[in-house]
Design a protein around this motif. Structure first.
Motif, PDB file in Angstrom:
ATOM      1  N   LEU A 113       0.835  -1.206   0.000  1.00 32.03           N
ATOM      2  CA  LEU A 113       0.000   0.000   0.000  1.00 32.03           C
ATOM      3  C   LEU A 113       0.871   1.259   0.000  1.00 32.03           C
ATOM      4  O   LEU A 113       0.568   2.241  -0.702  1.00 32.03           O
ATOM      5  CB  LEU A 113      -0.945  -0.022   1.211  1.00 32.03           C
ATOM      6  N   ALA A 114       1.949   1.234   0.755  1.00 29.33           N
ATOM      7  CA  ALA A 114       2.863   2.389   0.780  1.00 29.33           C
ATOM      8  C   ALA A 114       3.439   2.635  -0.614  1.00 29.33           C
ATOM      9  O   ALA A 114       3.548   3.775  -1.074  1.00 29.33           O
ATOM     10  CB  ALA A 114       3.983   2.149   1.785  1.00 29.33           C
ATOM     11  N   GLN A 115       3.759   1.548  -1.308  1.00 25.51           N
ATOM     12  CA  GLN A 115       4.308   1.656  -2.671  1.00 25.51           C
ATOM     13  C   GLN A 115       3.268   2.229  -3.630  1.00 25.51           C
ATOM     14  O   GLN A 115       3.557   3.137  -4.423  1.00 25.51           O
ATOM     15  CB  GLN A 115       4.725   0.252  -3.140  1.00 25.51           C
ATOM     16  N   VAL A 116       2.031   1.708  -3.559  1.00 23.78           N
ATOM     17  CA  VAL A 116       0.963   2.190  -4.462  1.00 23.78           C
ATOM     18  C   VAL A 116       0.713   3.685  -4.237  1.00 23.78           C
ATOM     19  O   VAL A 116       0.569   4.453  -5.193  1.00 23.78           O
ATOM     20  CB  VAL A 116      -0.334   1.368  -4.241  1.00 23.78           C
ATOM     21  N   LEU A 117       0.682   4.088  -2.980  1.00 18.60           N
ATOM     22  CA  LEU A 117       0.461   5.516  -2.690  1.00 18.60           C
ATOM     23  C   LEU A 117       1.576   6.351  -3.325  1.00 18.60           C
ATOM     24  O   LEU A 117       1.306   7.344  -4.009  1.00 18.60           O
ATOM     25  CB  LEU A 117       0.438   5.763  -1.178  1.00 18.60           C
ATOM     26  N   ALA A 118       2.802   5.947  -3.075  1.00 20.88           N
ATOM     27  CA  ALA A 118       3.945   6.728  -3.581  1.00 20.88           C
ATOM     28  C   ALA A 118       3.955   6.756  -5.116  1.00 20.88           C
ATOM     29  O   ALA A 118       4.193   7.802  -5.722  1.00 20.88           O
ATOM     30  CB  ALA A 118       5.246   6.142  -3.045  1.00 20.88           C
TER      31      ALA A 118
END
Ligand SMILES: Cc1ncc(COP(=O)(O)O)c(C=O)c1O
Length: 439
Positions: free
Chosen positions: A85-90
């Motif tokens: 999720l952190a990757q998708v947001l970034a």
């Protein structure tokens, strides 16, 4: 009275706001159902959270998936879903160089995280917040919130200063154009702040759309000036995107709409789609700095896999169903219908907002612009009786404003039904309160 209603009356603490008289059992798409089986169109998306519609199958599947994998871990064990999720947001959602994220549960908590980051990074503690703001109910968050009840809860955090909010319908500096009035507010607030400051500036915090304060959309120049004001004082700029991130206003984020990149962005309601998921993102440089200073936000439910799985599903649905574009399309349709009402009813003083976050301000008459609080309360109650759930913000210091924010999946049929109910409720209420309103 049913046994459950009696249990509610006997055993629940009343926590403020306008509570409905019945109990509720189900929610699906734009519709919520009460215990008698009666259905209501939900034009608040729950508490502004269910942007992809209540109980979207993708959310239900995500909860199921988490049930088969894990709901919860020791807080020091990072779940794969949280990393993803952190990757998708970034990669897909965050502006500028915001690339580091922490996941917690509520918007209030997100504000606490953001303030702690800003204080630790700058070494300061002074925070500028806007009049009419709402950043949450916990200690730090309520200290920077001006649209909530602040009386009766002891000493708020020191070092909070208020910037008068831009409000073209009720300007603090009448006679100026919208942008000039907003910049005059800021100019005065900064002069006063600089006079009072102990030289310990930490942050400026702002909602891209001041929602609880009456759905006020600041001019772009105002947000850009906030960016400059923060930079000039070595303070961080925090955008509270609890309501504005992920499509609600017709852009990916408020930052995108304003073309301003904050140092810290908080996200909550619209990320969890109805489950308690919040996030705070910042730059790698700020994260590195505060990590070196031993930044801590260690809670029982930080990095929970259940809500991360749901967050991934919510973002996937928003992208797959083109809901950002749909917010603009449906928002324009809803706004057009509300402006139609405004042409027929003098008590509708203003229709404003962005995308599917709209405000409708009720006044006793267009000359005085006095808030029509009684009419607003009665009409909202009648809407509910007719099958439409609406929320009206009524504060003594500001107007009576319906905050209208159906799920982004709302159909034109549902919008038509809702506006027809609103008109019928308004007509009846006007009829019943004409004496009251004229008095
Ligand atoms: C802009 C904004 N920030 C923060 C919050 C607080 O979020 P929560 O109620 O999830 O604590 C809210 C809630 O209404 C909000 O509208």
């Amino acid at each position: 009275m049913s046994a459950f209603l009696k249990a509610a009356e006997d055993h629940l603490v009343r926590y403020g706001g306008d509570a409905f008289p019945n109990l509720f059992t189900k929610a699906k798409g734009t519709v919520v159902t009460d215990s008698s089986g009666r259905e209501y169109l939900d034009f608040t998306s729950g508490q502004m959270c269910a942007t992809i519609g209540h109980n979207h199958p993708a959310i239900v599947a995500a909860v199921h998936r988490a049930g088969e994998k894990a709901f919860h871990f020791f807080s020091g064990m990072i779940p794969e879903s949280v990393a993803e999720l952190a990757q998708v947001l970034a990669d897909d959602w965050l502006p500028g160089d915001l690339s580091k994220t922490i996941f917690i549960n509520t918007g209030s908590e997100a504000t606490e995280v953001a303030l702690r980051m800003a204080k630790m990074y700058t070494g300061g503690y002074e925070v500028l917040a806007l009049g009419g703001s709402w950043h949450g109910i916990t200690g730090g968050a309520s200290s920077v919130s001006m649209a909530s009840d602040r009386k009766g809860y002891g000493v708020p955090a020191p070092g909070v200063f208020v910037i008068p909010e831009p409000n073209p319908y009720r300007p603090y500096f009448p006679g100026l154009d919208e942008e000039a009035a907003a910049l005059a507010n800021l100019d005065l607030a900064l002069k006063l702040y600089d006079m009072q400051s102990a030289g310990k500036g930490a942050a400026i915090i702002v909602e891209p759309v001041i929602s609880a304060g009456g759905v006020l959309v600041p001019p772009r120049a105002f947000m850009q000036a906030l960016r400059e004001a923060a930079d000039a004082r070595g303070m961080l700029l925090i955008f509270d995107e609890a309501q504005t991130a992920f499509g609600r206003i017709g852009t990916r984020t408020g930052a995108e709409y304003f073309d301003v990149v904050p140092d810290i962005m908080t996200m909550s309601k619209t990320l969890g789609g109805g489950l308690p998921l919040a996030a705070v993102s910042t730059t790698a440089a700020i994260e590195e700095d505060i990590h070196a200073k031993h930044f801590t936000y260690y809670t029982s439910h930080v990095s929970d896999p259940l809500t991360a799985e749901v967050g991934l599903a919510v973002l996937e649905v928003i992208a797959r169903e083109n809901l950002v574009a749909r917010a603009n399309e449906m928002g324009a349709y809803l706004r057009g219908r509300l402006e139609g009402l405004q042409q027929r009813y003098d008590v509708i003083g203003d229709v404003r907002g962005l995308g599917l976050l709209l405000g409708v301000e009720l006044v006793t008459d267009r000359e005085s612009r006095s808030p029509a609080h009684a009419l607003g309360a009665l009409t909202t109650r009648k809407c509910f009786e007719k099958g439409l759930s609406m929320n009206i913000r009524r504060r003594p210091e500001r107007g009576s404003v319906w905050r209208i924010a159906p799920p982004l999946t709302v159909s034109t049929d549902e919008i038509d039904q809702a506006v027809d109910i609103l008109e019928a409720a308004l007509r009846e209420s006007l009829h019943e309160t004409t004496g009251v309103q004229a008095a």
